[in-house]
Structures are given as structure tokens and as C-alpha cells.
Write a protein that holds these residues in place. Structure first.
Motif, PDB file in Angstrom:
ATOM      1  N   ILE A  99       3.308  -6.209   0.824  1.00 17.13           N
ATOM      2  CA  ILE A  99       4.335  -5.152   0.734  1.00 17.13           C
ATOM      3  C   ILE A  99       3.714  -4.027   0.513  1.00 17.13           C
ATOM      4  O   ILE A  99       3.641  -4.359  -1.047  1.00 17.13           O
ATOM      5  N   GLU A 100       4.123  -3.029   0.614  1.00 15.48           N
ATOM      6  CA  GLU A 100       3.716  -1.438   0.209  1.00 15.48           C
ATOM      7  C   GLU A 100       4.220  -0.458   0.501  1.00 15.48           C
ATOM      8  O   GLU A 100       4.807  -0.354   1.644  1.00 15.48           O
ATOM      9  N   VAL A 101       4.755   0.925  -0.085  1.00 11.87           N
ATOM     10  CA  VAL A 101       5.753   1.816   0.061  1.00 11.87           C
ATOM     11  C   VAL A 101       4.803   2.168   0.993  1.00 11.87           C
ATOM     12  O   VAL A 101       3.041   2.838   0.624  1.00 11.87           O
ATOM     13  N   GLU A 102       4.535   2.997   2.278  1.00  9.18           N
ATOM     14  CA  GLU A 102       3.501   3.644   3.398  1.00  9.18           C
ATOM     15  C   GLU A 102       4.134   5.512   2.377  1.00  9.18           C
ATOM     16  O   GLU A 102       3.287   6.208   1.883  1.00  9.18           O
ATOM     17  N   SER A 103       5.497   5.176   2.662  1.00  6.31           N
ATOM     18  CA  SER A 103       6.049   6.912   1.784  1.00  6.31           C
ATOM     19  C   SER A 103       7.423   7.241   1.387  1.00  6.31           C
ATOM     20  O   SER A 103       8.487   5.915   1.489  1.00  6.31           O
ATOM     21  N   ALA A 104       7.795   8.419   0.791  1.00  4.43           N
ATOM     22  CA  ALA A 104       9.066   8.397   0.032  1.00  4.43           C
ATOM     23  C   ALA A 104       9.228   9.461  -0.310  1.00  4.43           C
ATOM     24  O   ALA A 104       8.485  10.913  -0.193  1.00  4.43           O
ATOM     25  N   VAL A 105      10.470   9.969  -0.309  1.00  8.14           N
ATOM     26  CA  VAL A 105      11.221  11.108  -0.588  1.00  8.14           C
ATOM     27  C   VAL A 105      12.381  11.058  -1.466  1.00  8.14           C
ATOM     28  O   VAL A 105      12.988  10.138  -1.354  1.00  8.14           O
ATOM     29  N   PHE A 106      12.073  12.070  -2.474  1.00  7.65           N
ATOM     30  CA  PHE A 106      12.748  11.956  -3.961  1.00  7.65           C
ATOM     31  C   PHE A 106      13.603  13.237  -3.809  1.00  7.65           C
ATOM     32  O   PHE A 106      13.283  13.998  -3.492  1.00  7.65           O
ATOM     33  N   SER A 107      14.838  12.898  -4.715  1.00  8.17           N
ATOM     34  CA  SER A 107      15.591  14.210  -5.077  1.00  8.17           C
ATOM     35  C   SER A 107      15.749  13.604  -6.530  1.00  8.17           C
ATOM     36  O   SER A 107      15.207  13.432  -7.336  1.00  8.17           O
ATOM     37  N   LEU A 126      21.965  10.967 -10.460  1.00 12.58           N
ATOM     38  CA  LEU A 126      21.979  11.269  -9.635  1.00 12.58           C
ATOM     39  C   LEU A 126      20.222  11.514  -8.339  1.00 12.58           C
ATOM     40  O   LEU A 126      21.198  12.244  -7.272  1.00 12.58           O
ATOM     41  N   SER A 127      19.124  11.256  -9.069  1.00 13.79           N
ATOM     42  CA  SER A 127      17.782  11.198  -8.633  1.00 13.79           C
ATOM     43  C   SER A 127      18.153   9.952  -6.915  1.00 13.79           C
ATOM     44  O   SER A 127      19.115   9.256  -7.168  1.00 13.79           O
ATOM     45  N   THR A 128      18.050  10.531  -5.664  1.00  9.96           N
ATOM     46  CA  THR A 128      17.822   9.765  -4.651  1.00  9.96           C
ATOM     47  C   THR A 128      16.849   9.519  -4.056  1.00  9.96           C
ATOM     48  O   THR A 128      15.906  10.634  -4.323  1.00  9.96           O
ATOM     49  N   THR A 129      15.957   8.084  -3.511  1.00 16.21           N
ATOM     50  CA  THR A 129      15.596   8.330  -2.830  1.00 16.21           C
ATOM     51  C   THR A 129      15.027   7.456  -1.749  1.00 16.21           C
ATOM     52  O   THR A 129      16.235   6.864  -1.479  1.00 16.21           O
ATOM     53  N   THR A 130      14.504   7.536  -0.391  1.00 12.96           N
ATOM     54  CA  THR A 130      14.578   7.130   0.503  1.00 12.96           C
ATOM     55  C   THR A 130      12.636   7.011   1.006  1.00 12.96           C
ATOM     56  O   THR A 130      11.880   7.173   0.779  1.00 12.96           O
ATOM     57  N   ALA A 131      12.563   5.012   0.658  1.00 10.79           N
ATOM     58  CA  ALA A 131      10.889   5.326   0.627  1.00 10.79           C
ATOM     59  C   ALA A 131      11.066   3.886   2.160  1.00 10.79           C
ATOM     60  O   ALA A 131      12.225   3.421   3.219  1.00 10.79           O
ATOM     61  N   GLN A 132       9.738   4.418   2.711  1.00 12.31           N
ATOM     62  CA  GLN A 132       9.398   3.875   3.936  1.00 12.31           C
ATOM     63  C   GLN A 132       8.292   2.083   3.401  1.00 12.31           C
ATOM     64  O   GLN A 132       7.007   2.605   3.079  1.00 12.31           O
ATOM     65  N   TYR A 133       8.580   0.980   3.804  1.00  9.76           N
ATOM     66  CA  TYR A 133       8.112  -0.164   3.766  1.00  9.76           C
ATOM     67  C   TYR A 133       7.405  -0.400   5.281  1.00  9.76           C
ATOM     68  O   TYR A 133       7.687  -0.348   5.703  1.00  9.76           O
ATOM     69  N   LYS A 134       6.141  -0.952   4.662  1.00 11.35           N
ATOM     70  CA  LYS A 134       5.087  -1.253   5.783  1.00 11.35           C
ATOM     71  C   LYS A 134       4.616  -2.441   4.597  1.00 11.35           C
ATOM     72  O   LYS A 134       4.428  -2.616   3.723  1.00 11.35           O
ATOM     73  N   LYS A 135       3.790  -3.882   5.830  1.00 14.92           N
ATOM     74  CA  LYS A 135       3.232  -4.976   5.930  1.00 14.92           C
ATOM     75  C   LYS A 135       1.648  -4.833   5.283  1.00 14.92           C
ATOM     76  O   LYS A 135       1.017  -3.536   5.452  1.00 14.92           O
ATOM     77  N   THR A 136       0.949  -4.986   4.116  1.00 11.90           N
ATOM     78  CA  THR A 136      -0.091  -5.198   3.992  1.00 11.90           C
ATOM     79  C   THR A 136      -1.073  -5.684   5.063  1.00 11.90           C
ATOM     80  O   THR A 136      -0.383  -7.264   5.538  1.00 11.90           O
ATOM     81  N   ALA A 137      -2.001  -6.057   4.917  1.00 12.02           N
ATOM     82  CA  ALA A 137      -3.050  -7.190   5.043  1.00 12.02           C
ATOM     83  C   ALA A 137      -2.586  -8.249   5.032  1.00 12.02           C
ATOM     84  O   ALA A 137      -2.982  -9.741   6.116  1.00 12.02           O
TER      85      ALA A 137
END
Length: 538
Positions: free
Chosen positions: A149-157, A423-434
Motif C-alpha cells: 500500500i502507498e499514499v496516493e495523496s494527502a491533505v495537511f493542516s 493540532l495538526s490534521t491529515t487526511t491520506a488516501q491510501y491505494k494498492k500497489t502492484a
């Protein structure tokens, strides 16, 4: 940014001292007091050499004395000694022009922006730019069971800097002959990382990895000390309590939930236990510290071992249900009730003329992941429904949890979390690898939960429900939102606690208190009721 994504995925002076002491007929090397102590690295993964580390004792004015209460180390020497256990080569260590401030920072980009820790040895202040520093600090000392698995994208504060005024915790920093002297246990907290710790038993200093906490030989070696036959002074007990307050004020994930509106700091909260922690003997101190941790009513927190001032073989009285808070009592009562009913469960169970497959497992680890993958490769073609039975599952590896969700969806798996201190926040989108062999299966998915479903199992339940990947049935889950952290208190007491990596919903509200079901069951172990419920939903 790639470095941050990687972090998201995983979230000299030496002299030999002579002489000896004979205590209770046992010969101990005489090593107490200011000087170089043996440093023994027990970790098999950290490239740290055996040798020496200087311990200093100071008077109230910061003058080095022969013996004392609180052990100090030179921050520079401490970092140099454990460099093989941390990302030392990537660390920018510097002091201000006035030589009053000692900083450890990591460069974050080509523009030269840095983050880390700044310690003002004159003002007695610690400034943590953001807690991402601690992720950058720790070298990768463990093998990740999920490389798929890996992180495709993420939004940070943005994080807020954290200021720790050591005066509030009766701790002092000193500069002496160019050395930046801080309490040993504070240096370990700030500089050793999450996967490696440094342990002072009064006679020697040991380095070890968190993965060794179940190794009795390692723990016995570390805890065997002349201090087993000594008693703590009142001053040292006060130091232990103050350090514990600092630790829980800034590194505990459920501070707000525990303190509520009644307290502003764990300094005040710990006063409730002062009769055992301060006005007591060493055994009562250990009892008081356990009472404090049990009183948090947090199933992620507990005492692993009592301290070095207890004799070898000392054991605290066993906990009873009456000792527990409301949440843990419900958890333990439910677990006891379920155990006899589920102890002989198989991982794969076909029901209702093979139309429903129940997948039962009690934790998330690499072996479980492998077994489930193998079992779902060729399930019977009559199957219309698959139930993930988490009714007796108390959690485990977050990466395994994410990968198992790959059977429910081929899409992204979103995970949100926050740090309640900076107080930092993160939303990460995880995806499958090959490399990922999980593929979404076209069946009706259900997740079965109970008041025992905890931690990573609680997270899987939330993600599945929030993304409409499965129908949640059974009973409301127990909860558990924080990754655990292993910590050592100054008396050697070893604890586990809810850390500052706190799982949330997409509004960054905690999932600590469990996930409601879509459909309630009277008995989560009753397979007839399970089948009746599933068939009734068609």
C-alpha cells in the motif's frame, strides 16, 4: 513531500570505574555517582555500539557533584551515542550565538525550511515545532509487513508549535563547560525515537528496541540492579511524578478526554494519587502509579513492568473488575462472556447452505493477512455474503487493516487523523500497489462487532461504514483511536499509553468511543441470529 508520504505510511569522555559494592550478599560494580557508565546495546536492529555514557549529578545551581538524585546527560553526547538508532546524519544540530539554546532540526525542503526541537537551557523551555519531528527522528528499525500500500495523496493542516515550560514540572536545565545538561529521562523522550529507548538502571545504561519488550532475558538483564535493594527518596519520587505529568500533558492522546473541565494539567490530576506516590514506600509507589494508569479508563494504556526499586520477582496485586473504570469493565466483562463461545472458532465458516461465509480473526498481523488472502483465493461460488467477524478482535497493525479493506474496495482508502497536542490534521488516501494481491469481491459485505472490537478493528469498522463498503451488525464497538506508545518512567516503570497519533472521522472528531451498528443483534455469537438478520435485509 515524498519523505512525508513515507512517514505517513509507517506512520567523548569514557573512563572505567573501579571498585564494587556488596548488597544483600550480591556483588555489584560500584558505578553510582557522576562518571562514565557502561552502555550496553541490546537491540539487534539498531547499529549502536557498546561503550560508555557519562551520567552527571548536579546541585541546585548546576554545579557537578559526586552523587545526587536526578541523573543528567550531555545532550550532544547522548545523541552521538545513539546515532545508529536515529536519523542522526540528517539532523542539523546547532546552538545560538549566545550558546544558550540547543537545537535538533531536520531540513524539510530545498528552501532550507527546518523543523525540530529547540531547547533553551537558560529559560528552561522546550519548543517542538511540530510532532512530525518524532517521525523524522526515528530510524526504520522494524520490518513493515505491508509493502503493498502507498499514499496516493494527502491533505495537511499546519501544526502549532508546542511550548513546554520545564519550571512547571520542577525540572531544570544547565550549561556547564560547554555541555548541555538535561535529565536523562527527558533526553530519552526527546531524542531516542519511537522504536528505540535508553534505560538507566542505576548501575548501567541499556539501549533496546520496542520489539524486545516481550523478551524476558532482555528485561531481566536490564532490571537486575543494585537499585533493587535501595529505596527511592521523597525527592526522586517527586521527580518521577513531575516527569509523568509532563509526559501525559504533551504526549498522551486522550488528555482532553481524561482531564475534561476539572483539571488543566496532569500535575493537578496526579495529586489525587499523592498518598501512594509520595507519602509511601516503594511498593505503594508502584501501586499508586498503576492506580493512576488504570484510572485513565483507557484500554490502550497500562503498566508493563514495575520499576527498578522493587526486588526481583516482586508482583503487584492482581487487578480485579472492581479496580477498573466503566469502559474497561464493560470491555473485560464482555470479553470474558464471549471467550467460551468463540474460543474454538475456525477462521472460515460456511453457513446457510454455503451462501454466507464468516471470516473470523482476533487481531491484525502479517500472518492473519496471509491466511485470509489464501482463504479468499478460492471461496465457494455459492457465497453471496461475507461477514468479517471482528466481535473478538482487539486490533493490531494499521497497515494490515488497510490492506484487508482491499477485499471490500478497489478504490482509495481514506484515513484521517490528528495530533491533539500540536493540532495538526491529515487526511491520506491510501491505494494498492502492484504487489497487492487483494481484489474487491462482488458479494454483500458485513462487519460483525461487539463491545470487544477495539483499536484497528474499530478503525476498519469506521472506514467500512463511512464509505458504505459494508453493513455493520452486532453491537457497538469498544473504540480506541490512538496508536500506542511505549514509555519508561524515571523509576524504571515501563508503561504503554495512547499516543498522539489519533484516528478520527473526516471532520477530525475522534473515533475513541466506538462505532454504532446499522443493525443490532442480541447475541453476536449466535450464528442463527446472524443468518436470520442477513436474510431479513434482502
Amino acid at each position: 513531500m515524498k519523505k512525508i508520504f513515507t512517514i505517513l505510511l509507517l506512520s567523548l569522555i569514557a573512563a572505567t570505574l573501579g571498585g564494587c559494592d556488596i548488597i544483600n550478599g550480591i556483588l555489584f560494580p560500584y558505578t553510582r555517582g557522576t562518571g562514565a557508565l557502561d552502555y550496553v546495546n541490546l537491540s539487534k536492529t539498531a547499529n549502536v555500539s557498546d561503550g560508555f555514557l557519562n551520567i552527571y549529578y548536579l546541585d541546585d545551581n548546576g554545579l557537578i557533584i559526586k552523587d545526587g538524585e536526578v541523573p543528567y546527560v550531555n545532550a550532544k553526547e547522548f545523541l552521538w551515542k545513539i546515532q545508529g538508532a536515529i536519523n542522526y546524519l540528517y539532523m542539523d544540530i546547532s546552538t545560538t550565538k549566545e550558546k544558550t539554546t540547543f537545537s535538533t532540526k531536520f531540513r524539510m525542503d530545498e528552501e532550507g525550511n527546518k523543523l525540530g526541537i529547540e531547547v533553551d537551557f537558560v529559560q528552561n523551555l522546550i519548543t517542538i515545532d511540530e510532532f512530525l519531528y518524532f517521525d523524522l527522528l526515528g530510524a526504520d528499525l522494524t520490518e513493515d509487513p505491508t509493502k503493498t500500500i502507498e499514499v496516493e495523496s494527502a491533505v495537511f493542516s499546519d501544526a502549532q508549535s508546542t511550548l513546554i515550560d520545564l519550571t512547571n514540572y520542577d525540572m531544570n536545565l544547565f550549561i556547564s563547560d560547554g555541555m548541555y545538561l538535561m535529565p536523562f529521562h527527558l533526553a530519552n523522550l526527546l531524542y531516542s525515537g519511537d522504536a528505540y529507548d535508553v534505560f538507566f538502571n542505576g548501575d548501567k545504561i541499556y539501549g533496546y528496541s520496542a520489539s524486545q519488550l516481550d523478551d524476558e532475558a532482555v528485561l531481566s538483564q536490564m532490571y537486575f540492579s543494585s537499585y533493587n535493594y535501595l529505596s527511592m527518596s521523597t525527592e526522586y519520587k517527586e521527580y518521577c511524578v513531575s516527569y509523568t505529568a509532563l509526559l501525559f500533558d504533551h504526549f498522551y492522546g486522550l488528555k482532553e478526554e481524561v482531564l475534561g473541565d476539572d483539571y488543566t494539567s496532569f500535575n493537578e490530576y496526579l495529586d489525587n494519587y499523592s498518598n501512594k506516590l509520595i507519602d509511601s514506600n516503594d511498593d505503594d509507589f508502584s501501586q499508586g502509579m498503576r492506580d493512576f494508569i488504570v484510572g485513565l479508563d483507557d484500554s490502550h494504556s497500562g503498566m508493563i513492568l514495575t520499576g527498578i526499586y522493587q526486588s526481583i520477582g516482586y508482583e503487584l496485586p492482581k487487578l480485579t473488575l472492581a479496580d477498573l473504570g466503566p469502559r474497561r469493565k464493560i470491555f473485560e466483562e464482555t470479553r470474558k462472556d464471549l471467550f467460551e463461545k468463540v474460543k474454538d472458532r475456525e477462521m472460515f465458516e460456511y453457513l446457510d447452505n454455503d451462501k454466507t461465509l464468516v471470516v473470523y480473526f482476533t487481531g491484525f498481523d502479517g500472518q492473519t493477512l496471509s491466511d485470509i488472502k489464501d482463504g479468499l483465493k478460492e471461496y465457494k461460488n455459492t457465497v453471496e455474503n461475507i461477514v468479517i467477524d471482528l466481535s473478538y478482535n482487539t486490533g493490531g497493525n494499521l497497515g494490515v487493516t488497510i490492506e484487508l479493506l482491499g477485499f471490500l474496495t478497489d478504490g482509495m482508502v481514506p484515513i484521517s487523523y490528528k495530533n491533539p497536542t500540536d493540532l495538526s490534521t491529515t487526511t491520506a488516501q491510501y491505494k494498492k500497489t502492484a504487489l497487492n494481491t487483494t481484489r474487491a469481491l462482488s458479494v454483500n459485505w458485513y462487519i460483525l462487532t461487539s463491545k470487544v472490537t477495539f483499536s484497528a478493528a474499530n478503525l476498519m469498522t469506521f472506514i467500512a461504514k463511512d464509505n458504505n463498503l459494508a453493513t455493520i451488525i452486532g453491537d457497538k464497538s469498544s473504540g480506541g483511536a490512538c496508536a500506542i506508545a511505549y514509555e519508561v518512567l524515571p523509576d524504571g516503570t515501563m508503561i504503554v499509553m495512547s499516543g498522539t497519533f489519533k484516528l478520527t472521522d473526516d471532520n477530525y472528531d475522534s473515533i475513541e468511543y466506538g462505532i454504532d451498528v446499522d443493525y443490532q443483534m442480541n447475541d453476536v455469537t449466535d450464528r442463527n441470529e446472524l443468518i436470520s438478520l442477513i436474510n431479513g435485509l434482502k
